[in-house]
Design an enzyme around this catalytic site. Structure first.
Site, PDB file in Angstrom:
ATOM      1  N   GLU C  47       0.826  -1.205   0.000  1.00  0.00           N
ATOM      2  CA  GLU C  47       0.000   0.000   0.000  1.00  0.00           C
ATOM      3  C   GLU C  47       0.862   1.258   0.000  1.00  0.00           C
ATOM      4  O   GLU C  47       0.610   2.203  -0.754  1.00  0.00           O
ATOM      5  CB  GLU C  47      -0.923   0.024   1.236  1.00  0.00           C
ATOM      6  CG  GLU C  47      -1.888  -1.153   1.359  1.00  0.00           C
ATOM      7  CD  GLU C  47      -2.925  -1.211   0.229  1.00  0.00           C
ATOM      8  OE1 GLU C  47      -3.070  -0.218  -0.516  1.00  0.00           O
ATOM      9  OE2 GLU C  47      -3.572  -2.267   0.086  1.00  0.00           O
ATOM     10  N   ASN C  51       1.104   3.901  -3.080  1.00  0.00           N
ATOM     11  CA  ASN C  51       0.733   5.299  -2.884  1.00  0.00           C
ATOM     12  C   ASN C  51       1.801   6.261  -3.407  1.00  0.00           C
ATOM     13  O   ASN C  51       1.495   7.281  -4.008  1.00  0.00           O
ATOM     14  CB  ASN C  51       0.457   5.583  -1.400  1.00  0.00           C
ATOM     15  CG  ASN C  51      -0.955   5.166  -1.001  1.00  0.00           C
ATOM     16  OD1 ASN C  51      -1.775   4.839  -1.859  1.00  0.00           O
ATOM     17  ND2 ASN C  51      -1.244   5.176   0.292  1.00  0.00           N
ATOM     18  N   ARG C 104     -10.172   4.486  -7.095  1.00  0.00           N
ATOM     19  CA  ARG C 104      -9.628   3.840  -5.905  1.00  0.00           C
ATOM     20  C   ARG C 104     -10.612   3.890  -4.739  1.00  0.00           C
ATOM     21  O   ARG C 104     -11.652   4.535  -4.813  1.00  0.00           O
ATOM     22  CB  ARG C 104      -8.264   4.437  -5.560  1.00  0.00           C
ATOM     23  CG  ARG C 104      -7.258   4.155  -6.699  1.00  0.00           C
ATOM     24  CD  ARG C 104      -5.851   4.555  -6.346  1.00  0.00           C
ATOM     25  NE  ARG C 104      -5.348   3.843  -5.197  1.00  0.00           N
ATOM     26  CZ  ARG C 104      -4.868   2.610  -5.212  1.00  0.00           C
ATOM     27  NH1 ARG C 104      -4.799   1.963  -6.338  1.00  0.00           N
ATOM     28  NH2 ARG C 104      -4.443   2.034  -4.117  1.00  0.00           N
TER      29      ARG C 104
HETATM   30  N1  LIG Z   1       2.578   9.122  -1.050  1.00  0.00           N
HETATM   31  C1  LIG Z   1       1.524   9.930  -1.247  1.00  0.00           C
HETATM   32  N2  LIG Z   1       1.665  11.103  -1.930  1.00  0.00           N
HETATM   33  C2  LIG Z   1       0.614  11.920  -2.147  1.00  0.00           C
HETATM   34  N3  LIG Z   1      -0.630  11.656  -1.709  1.00  0.00           N
HETATM   35  C3  LIG Z   1      -0.864  10.517  -1.032  1.00  0.00           C
HETATM   36  C4  LIG Z   1       0.208   9.594  -0.764  1.00  0.00           C
HETATM   37  N4  LIG Z   1      -0.312   8.575  -0.068  1.00  0.00           N
HETATM   38  C5  LIG Z   1      -1.618   8.837   0.087  1.00  0.00           C
HETATM   39  N5  LIG Z   1      -1.966  10.019  -0.478  1.00  0.00           N
HETATM   40  C6  LIG Z   1      -3.308  10.635  -0.483  1.00  0.00           C
HETATM   41  O1  LIG Z   1      -4.118   9.997   0.486  1.00  0.00           O
HETATM   42  C7  LIG Z   1      -5.285   9.449  -0.116  1.00  0.00           C
HETATM   43  C8  LIG Z   1      -5.726   8.199   0.606  1.00  0.00           C
HETATM   44  O2  LIG Z   1      -4.754   7.179   0.446  1.00  0.00           O
HETATM   45  P1  LIG Z   1      -5.167   5.668   0.645  1.00  0.00           P
HETATM   46  O3  LIG Z   1      -5.881   5.519   1.947  1.00  0.00           O
HETATM   47  O4  LIG Z   1      -3.954   4.840   0.475  1.00  0.00           O
HETATM   48  O5  LIG Z   1      -6.232   5.372  -0.488  1.00  0.00           O
HETATM   49  P2  LIG Z   1      -6.128   5.276  -2.078  1.00  0.00           P
HETATM   50  O6  LIG Z   1      -4.734   4.950  -2.459  1.00  0.00           O
HETATM   51  O7  LIG Z   1      -7.091   4.211  -2.397  1.00  0.00           O
HETATM   52  O8  LIG Z   1      -6.545   6.624  -2.596  1.00  0.00           O
HETATM   53  C9  LIG Z   1      -4.907   9.248  -1.559  1.00  0.00           C
HETATM   54  O9  LIG Z   1      -6.038   9.205  -2.414  1.00  0.00           O
HETATM   55  C10 LIG Z   1      -4.015  10.447  -1.825  1.00  0.00           C
HETATM   56  O10 LIG Z   1      -4.764  11.605  -2.070  1.00  0.00           O
END
Ligand SMILES: Nc1ncnc2c1ncn2[C@@H]1O[C@H](COP(=O)(O)OP(=O)(O)O)[C@@H](O)[C@H]1O
Ligand SMILES: Nc1ncnc2c1ncn2[C@@H]1O[C@H](COP(=O)(O)OP(=O)(O)O)[C@@H](O)[C@H]1O
Lengths: 141, 117, 141, 117
Positions: C47, C51, C104
């Site tokens: 995950e 991300n 997502r």
């Molecule tokens: N490494 C990252 N860089 C930028 N934004 C991030 C990052 N990780 C997470 N996010 C933000 O947090 C939100 C939620 O992440 P997550 O819970 O992993 O769900 P998803 O990947 O399904 O969107 C993402 O949609 C994104 O906007």
């Protein structure tokens, strides 16, 4: 898969030899290697990282071993580096059965050489050693 | 790495499971030597390598060292279930000339004259 | 195993998610984790690295993802970092089912949180994001 | 990842082998949708997950998306051979409420009324 790169810096602990092997094998699996070729890659990495730990750092556990993995033009390039004691005479070190450790056999470099398509060593006494190996899948995609 | 030891007549059976490298070499050396030292009557050794996932020159070094100990006692070294990978490593290192390879334990026991024990 | 460290820098390619998983799982295996715990570690790393690639670098493949693995006092500490777009509102991003991508589900952070003993995020808009996770084996040696 | 597709009456069977993550998600989505689009008569889908080594939220996203497509057709989603790991991921995500889990293919076929086809 045109180009991919991973750099792994790890502590000079013997636990990390298996880790380095697994990392190299998993990375290499992106190319079309046979299982036998993956085994060869594992042996070569195992020898190179072991040498950094035993010889380069003389079994000290506070050193850093760097493993660079690169996939480019359907070739796997692996560079293993330490910042240890270095090798005085590389040609001598490459000789089959040459070793500076009493209990060892001087086969590490032989295996790396036999299992890789290319292998070269750079070293400076007191600075460290860098082994560069290239492996090309025999069955081209 | 997992090791199982078994004595039959003058032969020590060692079954090795796992990865045999610098990290596990010391343990293998130590434990085999313990058995050899504790029992002066042991002459031969048969390694069951079916469970070996990996071996490199550090692992090989331990086997060669044990071969030397056993040779001094006038014994011989055998290996069972040697994979193509391991065989190649044995070949490159010259070990193949020092030990006999058997398909299975029964064959090795026959060759070492210890069947039925 | 008192202390061990590995740092992996890799290209922001989806091929490397599986690589990161395998590396983390192999490194973690030095502690007394159960197979179920190793699976949890794999999901959390998957995950976090996903991300970095999807969100941090918006699927660009010229970014670098850094995975730091540390074993200390019988704990596994994993830090996953990118130098991508960053997160504006971390609290919002952590909400279950919050996502900025249409296809997502906003579950990545939920899984990291559920499967790790500790998890914290640092981020700066335009600079990048750093996720720090801690996993402690349930069965102590 | 390896995929095997099979049609039985109004049900699409998908057997998935390998790791289901961001890297493989696109392929899975594309190939399932190809089958669903090519055959308007397909209503239900049964996933055989026996060969799944890994799944994360990216893989789950594909399954949820397919669930939505199938629901629009008035169909239902089943899953066979769900490991404890995968089940936990399904549970945490709420997917467990959207699909029915079966021990084996026979049970699923009975439930989906397609036995003997
Ligand atoms: N490494 C990252 N860089 C930028 N934004 C991030 C990052 N990780 C997470 N996010 C933000 O947090 C939100 C939620 O992440 P997550 O819970 O992993 O769900 P998803 O990947 O399904 O969107 C993402 O949609 C994104 O906007
Ligand atoms: N990373 C290194 N740093 C310093 N010396 C090295 C290194 N690698 C190899 N050597 C030298 O080269 C010799 C031969 O190496 P090798 O063929 O791998 O056999 P062995 O490890 O069995 O000694 C070693 O004994 C050592 O003296």
């Amino acid at each position: 898969m045109t180009k991919n790169k991973a750099e792994i810096k790890m502590t000079s602990l013997s636990e990390n030899i298996g880790f380095a092997r697994m990392a190299a094998a998993t990375f290499a699996a992106q190319l079309n290697f046979t299982l036998a070729e993956i085994e060869e890659i594992k042996v070569a990495i195992s020898e190179a990282v072991s040498n950094c730990i035993i010889h380069g750092y003389e079994n000290r556990t506070d050193g850093t071993v760097v493993l660079n993995l690169l996939i480019e033009d359907n070739r796997l390039i692996m560079v293993v580096e330490d910042y240890g004691i270095g090798i005085n005479d590389i040609e001598e070190a490459m000789q089959p059965s040459f070793t500076t450790s009493e209990e060892r056999m001087g086969l590490g470099m032989v295996f790396m050489n036999s299992f890789m398509n290319e292998m070269e060593i750079e070293s400076e006494t007191g600075k460290g050693t860098k082994v560069r190996m290239v492996k090309i899948p025999e069955k081209q995609e | 790495m997992e090791l199982v030891f078994e004595k039959k007549k003058d032969t020590l059976f060692v079954t090795i499971k796992g990865e045999l490298d610098l990290h596990t070499a010391d343990e293998l050396r130590y434990k085999i030597d313990l058995h050899l030292n504790n029992s002066g009557s042991l002459k031969n050794m048969i390694l069951n390598l079916r469970g070996i996932d990996f071996i490199d020159s550090s692992g090989l070094g331990v086997i060669l060292g044990r071969y030397k100990l056993i040779s001094k006692r006038g014994g011989k070294l055998g290996a069972v279930a040697v994979s193509p990978q391991v065989k190649r490593i044995f070949e490159l290192s010259g070990m193949l000339k020092l030990l006999s390879i058997y398909e299975n334990t029964d064959q090795a026991e026959d060759a070492f004259d210890i069947s039925g024990f």
